[in-house]
Design a protein around this motif. Structure first.
Motif, PDB file in Angstrom:
ATOM      1  N   PRO A 165       0.816  -1.215   0.000  1.00 37.80           N
ATOM      2  CA  PRO A 165       0.000   0.000   0.000  1.00 37.80           C
ATOM      3  C   PRO A 165       0.847   1.262   0.000  1.00 37.80           C
ATOM      4  O   PRO A 165       1.903   1.317   0.616  1.00 37.80           O
ATOM      5  N   THR A 166       0.379   2.252  -0.737  1.00 36.65           N
ATOM      6  CA  THR A 166       1.046   3.544  -0.808  1.00 36.65           C
ATOM      7  C   THR A 166       0.316   4.522   0.100  1.00 36.65           C
ATOM      8  O   THR A 166      -0.888   4.729  -0.049  1.00 36.65           O
ATOM      9  N   PRO A 167       1.037   5.128   1.068  1.00 37.17           N
ATOM     10  CA  PRO A 167       0.370   6.069   1.966  1.00 37.17           C
ATOM     11  C   PRO A 167      -0.081   7.336   1.234  1.00 37.17           C
ATOM     12  O   PRO A 167       0.588   7.815   0.324  1.00 37.17           O
ATOM     13  N   VAL A 168      -1.238   7.843   1.632  1.00 33.73           N
ATOM     14  CA  VAL A 168      -1.775   9.107   1.137  1.00 33.73           C
ATOM     15  C   VAL A 168      -1.849  10.028   2.350  1.00 33.73           C
ATOM     16  O   VAL A 168      -2.475   9.689   3.354  1.00 33.73           O
ATOM     17  N   ASP A 169      -1.203  11.182   2.258  1.00 30.93           N
ATOM     18  CA  ASP A 169      -1.151  12.101   3.391  1.00 30.93           C
ATOM     19  C   ASP A 169      -2.518  12.692   3.709  1.00 30.93           C
ATOM     20  O   ASP A 169      -3.296  13.022   2.807  1.00 30.93           O
ATOM     21  N   VAL A 170      -2.794  12.800   5.010  1.00 34.56           N
ATOM     22  CA  VAL A 170      -3.954  13.516   5.527  1.00 34.56           C
ATOM     23  C   VAL A 170      -3.445  14.378   6.685  1.00 34.56           C
ATOM     24  O   VAL A 170      -2.363  14.124   7.208  1.00 34.56           O
ATOM     25  N   PRO A 171      -4.196  15.394   7.081  1.00 36.18           N
ATOM     26  CA  PRO A 171      -3.739  16.228   8.194  1.00 36.18           C
ATOM     27  C   PRO A 171      -3.495  15.414   9.464  1.00 36.18           C
ATOM     28  O   PRO A 171      -4.154  14.403   9.702  1.00 36.18           O
ATOM     29  N   ALA A 172      -2.555  15.874  10.257  1.00 36.05           N
ATOM     30  CA  ALA A 172      -2.187  15.172  11.486  1.00 36.05           C
ATOM     31  C   ALA A 172      -3.362  15.074  12.444  1.00 36.05           C
ATOM     32  O   ALA A 172      -4.276  15.886  12.412  1.00 36.05           O
TER      33      ALA A 172
END
Length: 191
Positions: A93-100
């Motif tokens: 899986p490739t991580p997709v950034d979301v707000p902390a």
């Protein structure tokens, strides 16, 4: 546990340190365990109770596992999410950034609803944030910042029109419209 007899049927499973959440695949053959301290998801065969494969690496402090359509499993971390294909024996899986501050999620198959803290409030803030991610575009397309009473669980209706939120500090279940999104009511619970 055997849910019919409520008896323990085996010892602890080797799932890694600090298990944060669990999920079972559509067939009930695999148990997925999010390692809160390991950035991995353990995959356990439910019949043998042994590892079915090497753990799946997900590069984010894992908090939640959310089932999706067609064998998708969303691994929610504090700063990203990744999609695990449970139908494939090998998945990267490739991580997709979301707000902390992301904690838990729910999905209707087209959108991922991620609940977390208000980034602008810091640790002293009381507001929760629900972010709506378009899964086709992998982008946040809407959000709601509100005092949701320290939300602990989020569920989306099958038609994707409503979200239901349980919490620590408010009585009842909050009802949110996914368009906007916005709080539209509360289901009162009688004790």
């Amino acid at each position: 546990m055997n849910t019919g007899t409520m008896q323990t049927v085996g010892g602890p499973l080797a799932s890694g340190p600090n298990p944060a959440d669990i999920a079972v695949d559509e067939k009930g053959a695999r148990l997925y365990v999010a390692g809160g301290d390991s950035d991995t998801v353990a995959v356990i065969d439910t019949k043998t109770r042994q590892p079915a494969r090497s753990p799946i690496t997900v590069k984010s402090k894992l908090r939640d596992l959310t089932p999706g359509p067609d064998g998708a499993l969303y691994a929610i971390g504090s700063t990203s999410y990744a999609v695990i294909n449970t139908k494939a024996e090998t998945t990267r899986p490739t991580p997709v950034d979301v707000p902390a501050g992301s904690r838990i999620a729910a999905s209707d198959g087209k959108k991922l609803f991620i609940l977390g803290g208000d980034d602008n409030q810091g640790t002293a803030g009381t507001d929760d944030v629900v972010r709506i991610v378009d899964l086709g575009k992998h982008q946040v397309v809407g959000s709601l910042t509100d005092d949701l009473g320290v939300a602990v669980e989020l569920v989306v209706s099958p038609d994707g029109q409503r979200m239901y939120v349980s919490n620590f500090y408010q009585d009842g279940i909050l009802v949110l419209d996914t368009v906007g999104p916005k709080v539209i009511g509360k289901i009162e619970l009688k004790s």
